[in-house]
Write a protein that holds these residues in place. Structure first.
Motif, PDB file in Angstrom:
ATOM      1  N   VAL A 190     -42.261  25.344  21.774  1.00 21.56           N
ATOM      2  CA  VAL A 190     -41.765  25.943  23.009  1.00 21.56           C
ATOM      3  C   VAL A 190     -40.706  26.985  22.686  1.00 21.56           C
ATOM      4  O   VAL A 190     -39.677  26.670  22.065  1.00 21.56           O
ATOM      5  N   GLU A 191     -40.961  28.211  23.110  1.00 21.67           N
ATOM      6  CA  GLU A 191     -40.011  29.300  22.923  1.00 21.67           C
ATOM      7  C   GLU A 191     -39.195  29.513  24.195  1.00 21.67           C
ATOM      8  O   GLU A 191     -39.669  29.250  25.300  1.00 21.67           O
ATOM      9  N   SER A 192     -37.995  30.017  24.011  1.00 19.20           N
ATOM     10  CA  SER A 192     -37.143  30.372  25.143  1.00 19.20           C
ATOM     11  C   SER A 192     -36.177  31.466  24.708  1.00 19.20           C
ATOM     12  O   SER A 192     -36.061  31.768  23.511  1.00 19.20           O
ATOM     13  N   GLY A 193     -35.492  32.034  25.686  1.00 17.37           N
ATOM     14  CA  GLY A 193     -34.464  33.013  25.377  1.00 17.37           C
ATOM     15  C   GLY A 193     -34.824  34.452  25.669  1.00 17.37           C
ATOM     16  O   GLY A 193     -33.970  35.342  25.526  1.00 17.37           O
ATOM     17  N   GLY A 194     -36.056  34.689  26.061  1.00 14.28           N
ATOM     18  CA  GLY A 194     -36.442  36.054  26.366  1.00 14.28           C
ATOM     19  C   GLY A 194     -35.795  36.550  27.654  1.00 14.28           C
ATOM     20  O   GLY A 194     -35.145  35.792  28.375  1.00 14.28           O
ATOM     21  N   GLY A 195     -35.978  37.821  27.920  1.00 19.15           N
ATOM     22  CA  GLY A 195     -35.424  38.387  29.145  1.00 19.15           C
ATOM     23  C   GLY A 195     -35.464  39.892  29.131  1.00 19.15           C
ATOM     24  O   GLY A 195     -36.087  40.506  28.250  1.00 19.15           O
ATOM     25  N   LEU A 196     -34.784  40.469  30.102  1.00 16.74           N
ATOM     26  CA  LEU A 196     -34.692  41.919  30.238  1.00 16.74           C
ATOM     27  C   LEU A 196     -33.310  42.370  29.782  1.00 16.74           C
ATOM     28  O   LEU A 196     -32.296  41.877  30.303  1.00 16.74           O
ATOM     29  N   VAL A 197     -33.286  43.265  28.803  1.00 12.11           N
ATOM     30  CA  VAL A 197     -32.009  43.769  28.307  1.00 12.11           C
ATOM     31  C   VAL A 197     -32.082  45.278  28.126  1.00 12.11           C
ATOM     32  O   VAL A 197     -33.175  45.844  28.020  1.00 12.11           O
ATOM     33  N   GLN A 198     -30.926  45.899  28.070  1.00 10.09           N
ATOM     34  CA  GLN A 198     -30.849  47.339  27.848  1.00 10.09           C
ATOM     35  C   GLN A 198     -30.916  47.650  26.351  1.00 10.09           C
ATOM     36  O   GLN A 198     -30.561  46.799  25.514  1.00 10.09           O
ATOM     37  N   PRO A 199     -31.355  48.817  26.000  1.00  9.93           N
ATOM     38  CA  PRO A 199     -31.348  49.211  24.581  1.00  9.93           C
ATOM     39  C   PRO A 199     -29.965  49.077  23.983  1.00  9.93           C
ATOM     40  O   PRO A 199     -28.952  49.376  24.646  1.00  9.93           O
ATOM     41  N   GLY A 200     -29.939  48.589  22.752  1.00 13.99           N
ATOM     42  CA  GLY A 200     -28.671  48.401  22.063  1.00 13.99           C
ATOM     43  C   GLY A 200     -28.077  47.017  22.230  1.00 13.99           C
ATOM     44  O   GLY A 200     -27.150  46.648  21.484  1.00 13.99           O
ATOM     45  N   LYS A 201     -28.593  46.258  23.167  1.00 12.01           N
ATOM     46  CA  LYS A 201     -28.083  44.913  23.407  1.00 12.01           C
ATOM     47  C   LYS A 201     -28.769  43.903  22.499  1.00 12.01           C
ATOM     48  O   LYS A 201     -29.627  44.251  21.684  1.00 12.01           O
ATOM     49  N   SER A 202     -28.372  42.635  22.667  1.00 14.20           N
ATOM     50  CA  SER A 202     -28.881  41.562  21.810  1.00 14.20           C
ATOM     51  C   SER A 202     -29.515  40.442  22.631  1.00 14.20           C
ATOM     52  O   SER A 202     -29.188  40.260  23.808  1.00 14.20           O
ATOM     53  N   LEU A 203     -30.401  39.724  21.990  1.00 13.05           N
ATOM     54  CA  LEU A 203     -30.980  38.500  22.540  1.00 13.05           C
ATOM     55  C   LEU A 203     -31.155  37.502  21.414  1.00 13.05           C
ATOM     56  O   LEU A 203     -31.350  37.902  20.254  1.00 13.05           O
ATOM     57  N   ARG A 204     -31.135  36.237  21.775  1.00 13.44           N
ATOM     58  CA  ARG A 204     -31.390  35.185  20.798  1.00 13.44           C
ATOM     59  C   ARG A 204     -32.523  34.317  21.311  1.00 13.44           C
ATOM     60  O   ARG A 204     -32.425  33.715  22.377  1.00 13.44           O
ATOM     61  N   LEU A 205     -33.584  34.265  20.542  1.00  8.79           N
ATOM     62  CA  LEU A 205     -34.735  33.442  20.897  1.00  8.79           C
ATOM     63  C   LEU A 205     -34.647  32.104  20.179  1.00  8.79           C
ATOM     64  O   LEU A 205     -34.204  32.038  19.035  1.00  8.79           O
ATOM     65  N   LEU A 206     -35.084  31.074  20.867  1.00  8.36           N
ATOM     66  CA  LEU A 206     -35.073  29.732  20.293  1.00  8.36           C
ATOM     67  C   LEU A 206     -36.484  29.155  20.357  1.00  8.36           C
ATOM     68  O   LEU A 206     -37.183  29.318  21.364  1.00  8.36           O
ATOM     69  N   CYS A 207     -36.866  28.464  19.306  1.00  8.33           N
ATOM     70  CA  CYS A 207     -38.151  27.769  19.255  1.00  8.33           C
ATOM     71  C   CYS A 207     -37.880  26.307  18.935  1.00  8.33           C
ATOM     72  O   CYS A 207     -37.271  26.006  17.909  1.00  8.33           O
TER      73      CYS A 207
END
Length: 115
Positions: free
Chosen positions: A5-22
């Motif tokens: 199960v993956e999570s952590g996605g979303g909508l972000v602006q260029p230059g920003k960060s996200l962290r995905l978890l599995c």
């Protein structure tokens, strides 16, 4: 039965960060600890491509266009792997999938980078 199960996605602006978890369940400690783990992504209209992979020994490889921006790690005690994505660009948009032992796939999490 192994579940991924993956999570952590979303909508972000260029230059920003996200962290995905599995998070992986239904797997023995030995099997998880000896499995290679990987993150793939699939952009609209494109084939699924490998983004990053970590072996059972902790060796990590990245596809060239994320090298230096993405960081993959694993926690064998928690049966997880995550993908820290920094300085995101519109080219990083896609569905991100976690893979365990080149066999088990999650349903994916959508990442959209847009201004």
């Amino acid at each position: 039965q192994v579940q991924v199960v993956e999570s952590g996605g979303g909508l972000v602006q260029p230059g920003k960060s996200l962290r995905l978890l599995c998070v992986v369940s239904g797997i023995s400690p030995y099997k998880f600890g000896t499995s290679d783990l990987a993150w793939y992504r699939q952009a609209p209209g494109n084939q699924r491509e490998l983004v990053a992979e970590i072996t059972r020994w902790g060796r990590i490889t990245y596809t060239e266009n994320v090298q230096g921006r993405f960081i993959m790690s694993r926690d064998d005690m928690k049966y997880t792997t995550d993908l820290q994505m920094n300085n995101l660009s519109t080219d990083d948009t896609g569905v991100y999938y976690c893979n365990v032992a080149k066999t088990n796939w999650g349903q994916g999490t959508q990442v959209t980078v847009s201004s």
